[in-house]
Design a protein around this motif. Structure first.
Motif, PDB file in Angstrom:
ATOM      1  N   THR A   4      67.186 139.132   4.831  1.00 49.41           N
ATOM      2  CA  THR A   4      68.156 138.505   3.879  1.00 49.41           C
ATOM      3  C   THR A   4      68.832 137.209   4.317  1.00 49.41           C
ATOM      4  N   GLY A   5      68.458 136.775   5.512  1.00 50.62           N
ATOM      5  CA  GLY A   5      69.422 135.480   6.191  1.00 50.62           C
ATOM      6  C   GLY A   5      70.844 135.937   6.283  1.00 50.62           C
ATOM      7  N   PHE A   6      71.143 137.161   6.414  1.00 51.47           N
ATOM      8  CA  PHE A   6      72.565 137.320   6.718  1.00 51.47           C
ATOM      9  C   PHE A   6      73.007 137.081   8.131  1.00 51.47           C
ATOM     10  N   ASP A   7      72.304 136.786   8.987  1.00 51.19           N
ATOM     11  CA  ASP A   7      72.573 136.523  10.145  1.00 51.19           C
ATOM     12  C   ASP A   7      72.374 135.232  10.815  1.00 51.19           C
ATOM     13  N   PRO A  17      75.603 139.120  15.331  1.00 53.88           N
ATOM     14  CA  PRO A  17      75.633 139.858  14.012  1.00 53.88           C
ATOM     15  C   PRO A  17      76.843 140.970  14.016  1.00 53.88           C
ATOM     16  N   ASN A  18      76.949 141.540  15.396  1.00 58.26           N
ATOM     17  CA  ASN A  18      78.048 142.407  15.214  1.00 58.26           C
ATOM     18  C   ASN A  18      79.486 141.875  15.066  1.00 58.26           C
ATOM     19  N   LEU A  63      82.913 140.523   8.315  1.00 54.80           N
ATOM     20  CA  LEU A  63      82.803 140.835   6.844  1.00 54.80           C
ATOM     21  C   LEU A  63      83.649 142.210   6.449  1.00 54.80           C
ATOM     22  N   SER A  64      83.847 143.219   7.331  1.00 53.76           N
ATOM     23  CA  SER A  64      84.601 144.216   6.975  1.00 53.76           C
ATOM     24  C   SER A  64      85.929 143.903   6.755  1.00 53.76           C
TER      25      SER A  64
END
Length: 366
Positions: free
Chosen positions: A178-181, A230-231, A237-238
């Protein structure tokens, strides 16, 4: 009675839409790159109770499967099996789905199978748009429809028996990046593009997380600086998705569903001065059969000819009401209610106001 209920619904919509509520970011926007992917495959359903396909490709699929297991059917010999069906299998691969997780699948008949009830889907690879296999599907179908027929040709069908589902029917074999990180930022894409909402989103994020954290790219996208680990990015985002933002007010619109007669009028709809008259016409058409008898020595034949009787009468009182300048939704609804107009009449009135240039809104007919 129907007109009164219709007016009540429109009035409630006006009251609710007139109040402005703050909404969470997770309800207004999606994270760029974080989305589901569509999968599709071709498979074979077996075990049907005589309700299967009678198509060449279903037969070919059966012979191909038998050949893979070392069973060779002589050329020109047909199995004439009624217990198989060629099907299309599709599913949605969620974002962040990992190997070994299971997803639901939908199975649809491709041929003339009457029902898939009681069938079992054999191992079917599900591919993405890039041609790679991302999941393997197999299992017993759950069919909500029913098809039954009698020897005299009578038949009853309930719902759609040629489509079924298999909960957790496919196992994920490949993940999608997804490329999220990646990168130093993430992009929030508004579900409904709006310059005011994008500006309010930027201001709300910067107010909570610091000036310069967010910046608008256009009316739909907002770029937000985010941690790389990532963590930390998940925790960031939360917090981000629970920020409350006041969305911009929608443009003035009138939406008309021409098939159902549903009319929805936005709270910002206004009209300039106009006068409207409303009258009802009833058209009655009667069909009669007339017998044409020729003279005894004319040599003609007796014939039956249709004769139509068309009558038009006015049932309305032709009452006229006036819209003053800048009237609101409530004024429009109340005025239409006074003349006893039905929803269909309201559509005609709105179209006429739009053509006359008095309706200050976008009229959308779907």
């Amino acid at each position: 009675m129907m007109t009164r209920k219709f007016v009540m619904i429109l009035t409630l919509l006006m009251i609710w839409s007139g109040q402005s509520y703050a909404e969470r970011v997770k309800d207004l926007a999606n994270v760029g790159g974080v989305r589901a992917n569509q999968l599709v495959g071709y498979g074979l359903v077996v075990g049907l109770n005589g309700s299967g396909d009678k198509t060449p490709f279903a037969e070919q699929s059966l012979l191909s499967m038998l050949n893979k297991f070392g069973i060779h059917v002589p050329a020109g010999v047909k199995t004439n099996s009624k217990n198989i069906a060629a099907v299309a299998v599709h599913a949605e691969l969620p974002a962040f789905a990992k190997q070994g997780q299971k997803i639901d699948i939908t199975v649809s008949s491709l041929g003339n199978a009457k029902s898939l009830r009681g069938g079992t889907l054999l191992l079917t690879p599900l591919k993405g748009v890039d041609g790679n296999v991302y999941a393997l599907a197999q299992g017993n179908l759950v069919v909500g429809g029913l098809d039954a027929s009698g020897a005299d040709g009578s038949r009853i069908t309930i719902n759609i028996p040629s489509v079924g589902r298999i909960p957790d029917g496919a196992m994920v074999e490949r993940t999608v990046n997804t490329g999220f990180d990646l990168g130093n930022s993430i992009t929030l894409n508004l579900k409904d593009a709006d310059f005011t909402t994008a500006t309010n989103l930027v201001n709300s994020i910067n107010e909570l997380l610091g000036e310069g954290t967010a910046s608008a790219i256009d009316a739909e996208s907002v770029e937000v600086m985010a941690p790389r680990l990532p963590n930390q990015r998940v925790a960031f985002l939360s917090v981000l998705e629970n920020i409350e933002v006041t969305p911009g007010q929608e443009a003035a619109k009138v939406i008309v569903n021409s098939r159902t007669g549903t009319v929805v009028i936005g709270q910002h709809v206004r009209v300039s001065p106009a006068a409207v008259t409303h009258g009802g016409l009833v058209v009655r058409i009667g069909e009669n059969q007339e017998v044409s008898q020729p003279n005894p020595f004319a040599g003609g034949n007796t014939a039956v000819t249709p004769e139509s009787d068309v009558a038009i009468e006015s049932t309305g009182s032709g009452r006229m009401f006036e819209f003053p300048e800048g009237v609101s939704l409530n004024d429009i609804v109340q005025a239409v209610n006074k003349v006893g107009a039905a929803p269909g009449d309201l559509v005609a009135i709105l179209e006429a106001l739009k053509q006359a240039g008095s309706l200050k809104a976008d009229l959308m007919i779907i």
